[in-house]
Design an enzyme around this catalytic site. Structure first.
Site, PDB file in Angstrom:
ATOM      1  N   ASP A 271       0.868  -1.170   0.000  1.00  0.00           N
ATOM      2  CA  ASP A 271       0.000   0.000   0.000  1.00  0.00           C
ATOM      3  C   ASP A 271       0.910   1.226   0.000  1.00  0.00           C
ATOM      4  O   ASP A 271       2.102   1.136   0.276  1.00  0.00           O
ATOM      5  CB  ASP A 271      -0.916  -0.014   1.225  1.00  0.00           C
ATOM      6  N   TRP A 272       0.356   2.373  -0.294  1.00  0.00           N
ATOM      7  CA  TRP A 272       1.145   3.586  -0.553  1.00  0.00           C
ATOM      8  C   TRP A 272       1.749   4.091   0.758  1.00  0.00           C
ATOM      9  O   TRP A 272       1.236   4.976   1.420  1.00  0.00           O
ATOM     10  CB  TRP A 272       0.262   4.610  -1.235  1.00  0.00           C
TER      11      TRP A 272
END
Length: 779
Positions: A271-272
């Site tokens: 995920d970012w």
């Protein structure tokens, strides 16, 4: 011509240079599906690291597709293009307007995940995925970052609207249909957020503390089903910690379980997240770091040069990335139109209508064409989606008043004038900055109070009242108990006063729940005549809702979660930040501050309910609920008959396979669909078991009055298993299994018995174990 020794040496040197250049050109292969290993050998160390560290794309930046979430790095000399990733899962999230370009690029906002799951129709979800996949491909995107698959453990999770259900089988089967549909169009998906990422409050640092059994049976099972049935192109590792380590740094989760046990063959993308521990992340099983930072690149490069990073692990990640690249439309030279297909809006309308759940109907629905009084801000400012990464920039959301007007209804003009002006004023006075536009989207306008005198005058001139109650939610913030799950004072007054005024004149009242997830209903449901839960049904919201209210579509949706009588009836109620008023959770490399006392439900959350999530708890304890899991009414009626269970084949990897078949007959007066669930009550086998668990479900086609269809529900011995923590094994006990076939978890229409004469066991790795035993609920 006679050359001296110097000339001959110069010529030889020149020939050597030319020969080396020719060899160099030959030694630089161009990537194709058959030479990935050769390309990896030709890559420099810097290129290998560059391809696993993503390229950040801020919204509005100039990229091949403005507004995408991120890319992988291109390496032109080896014929490796960038792979383009964009947010989902309710549609393609890209920038609709571009500097210097008079055209617009709005995309299709599909119904939220909860509404999609409420269809209980994997065939329809597959078709929706196909339409979505074509739109992704036609906009130059390779991987859609969805679907969201975290379990709806508690109704206040801000991102529940992206997710499907409180049940892992519904979650896994619906997600699998979505993934297969999208990927059938030659673009990829990213199932997320793996794993146990069930709250937004302090989501970056929060430690999910959950028993191995609950983790395996409840929070991982949906992912397991989806991976085995659809092989998504990517899996996204989540922000949170899980029993101590961050999920992105847990090799047991990302390799032992995901790859070794389930057979996942593709890419894991973070995920970012900001800079954490890149070497640990990569060696644990992450293949792509998003959004990609210089710190990650430098840390990996230094570790590789110093021998700290295992080059074999790096090469393995690079190979998976290249295997992804060669599948993408970008690699294959896809030419895209950046146009939305005309098939998209009808699909949104169909899914939105099929996901509507009729909770109550005292004969008022379907509505005959008459004068309708539309109350509630949501009737005029209808919510189609939640906010954050799951919000799609569509050009317009059809409102309920627009949908009813198109359907030919008369609409009370005084209410329309009042609410239209109020909504316009509310929007004008909201503080919209760029962060809000991107992450929050369309914020709710609070309800406006109406005088009893005004409502009474409306009741005099109208035939029926329709009240809309709206809720949305999204990324970075969980819902609150007060004024969100519970209705506001103005909303309660509106329902009470409208009901009194219309009932006083012998007229009916309908409530439409235009909501992201459950709200409290028990205290006011007896005041009204019908309740339709329409969720957030996408950009065609008003038309989908009108189709059901008018009977153009017979409601066939079923609840994918439980509606409790009271929030504190939920077993997870106290182990959730239901009254958190602190800062919004943000992205980045935020680290837990272990120098201070850890705060429960913020720094860590204990899943003390164990496996007893949602209906598993309520059916086991026999506690009453407002509306049970699987509940949903219809304008027609159905009969269940000729139920039987048969063994399909001999024992395979998952033991014997079985099929329950049942004949469904429409015994009413209008055409309709029926969703059918198979619930199982298992023998204990020395482990406590829920009273009932869903093991399979299916939906009929549109049955005309008197028409029948045989529905088949298949399951295996493995799907009946429970997780034995001491043995670290899935175990299916021998003995008598009671099979309930019906519409919801509390209303079996027929019962069968299956006798298993032998027990089964499947060993697993000891992964993701809690540091301390979890003090779990014992119903």
């Amino acid at each position: 011509m006679i050359m001296n020794r110097t000339s001959r040496f110069g010529l030889a040197f020149l020939l050597a240079i030319l020969s080396a250049s020719a060899y160099s050109v030959q030694a630089q292969p161009k990537l194709n599906a058959g030479n990935i290993d050769k390309v990896i050998k030709a890559m420099t160390l810097e290129e290998k690291i560059r391809i696993v560290v993503g390229i950040n794309n801020n919204y509005g930046s100039t990229t091949t597709v403005p507004g995408i979430a991120g890319r992988t790095a291109p390496i032109e000399r080896l014929g490796i293009p960038a792979t383009v990733m964009a947010d989902g899962p309710m549609g393609l999230r890209i920038e609709p307007k571009r500097e210097g370009d008079p055209n617009t690029y709005y995309c299709t906002a599909f119904p939220i995940g909860t509404a999609v799951a409420a269809t209980w129709d994997t065939g329809l979800v597959y078709e929706m995925g196909q339409v979505l996949g074509r739109e992704v491909k036609e906009h130059g995107v390779d991987v859609l970052l969805g679907p969201g698959m975290n379990l709806q453990r508690n109704p206040l999770n801000g991102r529940n609207f992206e997710y499907y259900s409180e049940d892992p089988v519904v979650t896994g089967k619906i997600a699998s249909a979505y993934v297969r549909g999208v990927q059938s169009q030659g673009v990829g998906t990213s199932i997320k957020h793996y794993a146990a990422n069930n709250q937004e409050t302090q989501r970056i640092i929060n430690d999910t503390r959950v028993s191995a059994r609950a983790l395996r049976e409840i929070y991982l099972k949906g992912f397991e089903i989806c991976v085995k049935e659809s092989q998504p192109w990517t899996v996204m590792s989540s922000y949170n910690r899980l029993n101590g380590p961050w999920t992105q740094e847990d090799k047991g989760l990302l390799t032992s379980i995901l790859r070794d046990e389930w057979g996942f063959r593709n890419v894991v993308v973070t995920d970012w997240t900001g800079l954490r521990h890149p070497v640990v992340q990569l060696e644990s099983g992450n293949d792509i770091f998003q959004p990609g930072t210089s710190g990650e690149y430098e840390a990996l490069l230094e570790a590789a040069k110093s021998g700290v990073l295992d080059i074999k692990a790096l090469d393995k990640a690079v190979k998976r990335v290249l295997e992804l690249v060669v599948k993408t439309p970008t690699f294959k030279g896809n030419e895209y139109s950046e146009k939305v297909s005309p098939e998209a809006a009808p699909m949104v309308r169909e899914v939105g209508a099929d996901g509507c759940v009729l909770l109550k109907n005292d004969g008022v629905l379907p509505l005959a064409k008459q004068e309708v009084a539309l109350f509630g801000v949501g009737s005029y400012d209808t919510q189609g989606a939640g906010w954050g990464a799951g919000n799609v920039f569509s050009e317009h959301t059809v409102t309920i008043i627009e949908g009813l007007r198109e359907a030919g209804f008369g609409l009370e003009s005084r209410l329309e004038d009042l609410y239209t002006d109020y909504v316009r004023f509310g929007r004008k006075n909201m503080d919209y900055n760029e962060w809000i536009r991107v992450h929050v989207g369309k914020a709710l306008i609070p309800e406006t109070p109406l005088s009893v005198k005004f409502i009474t005058s409306i009741a005099q001139s109208s035939d029926v009242a329709v009240i809309t109650v709206s809720r949305n939610s999204g990324e970075c913030k969980d819902r609150l108990l007060d004024y969100d799950f519970n209705l506001t004072a103005d909303e309660k007054d509106m329902i009470a006063n409208v009901s009194d005024a219309f009932h006083g004149k012998g007229k009916k009242v309908v409530v439409v729940l235009n909501v992201c997830n459950p709200v409290e209903v028990a205290s006011w449901k007896d005041k009204v005549d019908a309740i339709l839960c329409a969720w957030l049904p996408g950009m065609e919201a008003g038309r989908s809702i009108a189709d059901v209210l008018t009977g153009k579509v017979n409601p066939s949706g079923r609840l994918p979660m439980t509606f409790p009588n009271d929030y504190f009836d939920l077993p997870s109620a106290k182990d959730f930040p239901y009254d958190y008023h602190g800062k919004l959770s943000n992205n980045g490399s935020l680290k837990p501050d272990f120098s201070r006392e850890q705060i429960r439900n913020e720094d860590y959350t204990v899943y003390s309910e164990g496996i007893y999530v949602g209906y598993r708890y309520f059916t086991t304890t026999s506690n009453e609920v407002c509306y049970p899991f699987g509940f949903g009414m219809s304008y027609t009626s159905f009969d269940y008959s000729d139920a039987k269970v048969t063994q399909l084949r001999g024992a395979g990897k998952e033991g014997n396979a079985y099929r329950v078949s049942v004949t469904i007959t429409n015994t009413g007066k209008v055409a309709g669909k029926e969703a059918v669930g198979l619930y199982v009550s298992a023998p204990s086998g020395n482990m406590a078991k829920p009273a009932r668990e869903l093991k399979a479900f299916a939906k009929t086609g549109l049955l005309q009055p008197g028409e029948s269809e045989v529905v088949n529900l298949e399951f295996s011995a493995y799907s009946l298993a429970s997780f034995n923590e001491q043995a670290s094994a899935w175990e299916t006990a021998k003995g008598t299994y009671r099979l309930f076939v019906g519409a919801d978890c509390t209303d079996p229409k027929t019962e069968l018995v299956l006798d298993l004469r032998k027990a089964y066991s499947w060993k697993t790795t000891r992964s993701c174990l809690p540091e301390q035993p979890i003090d779990e609920l014992e119903p």
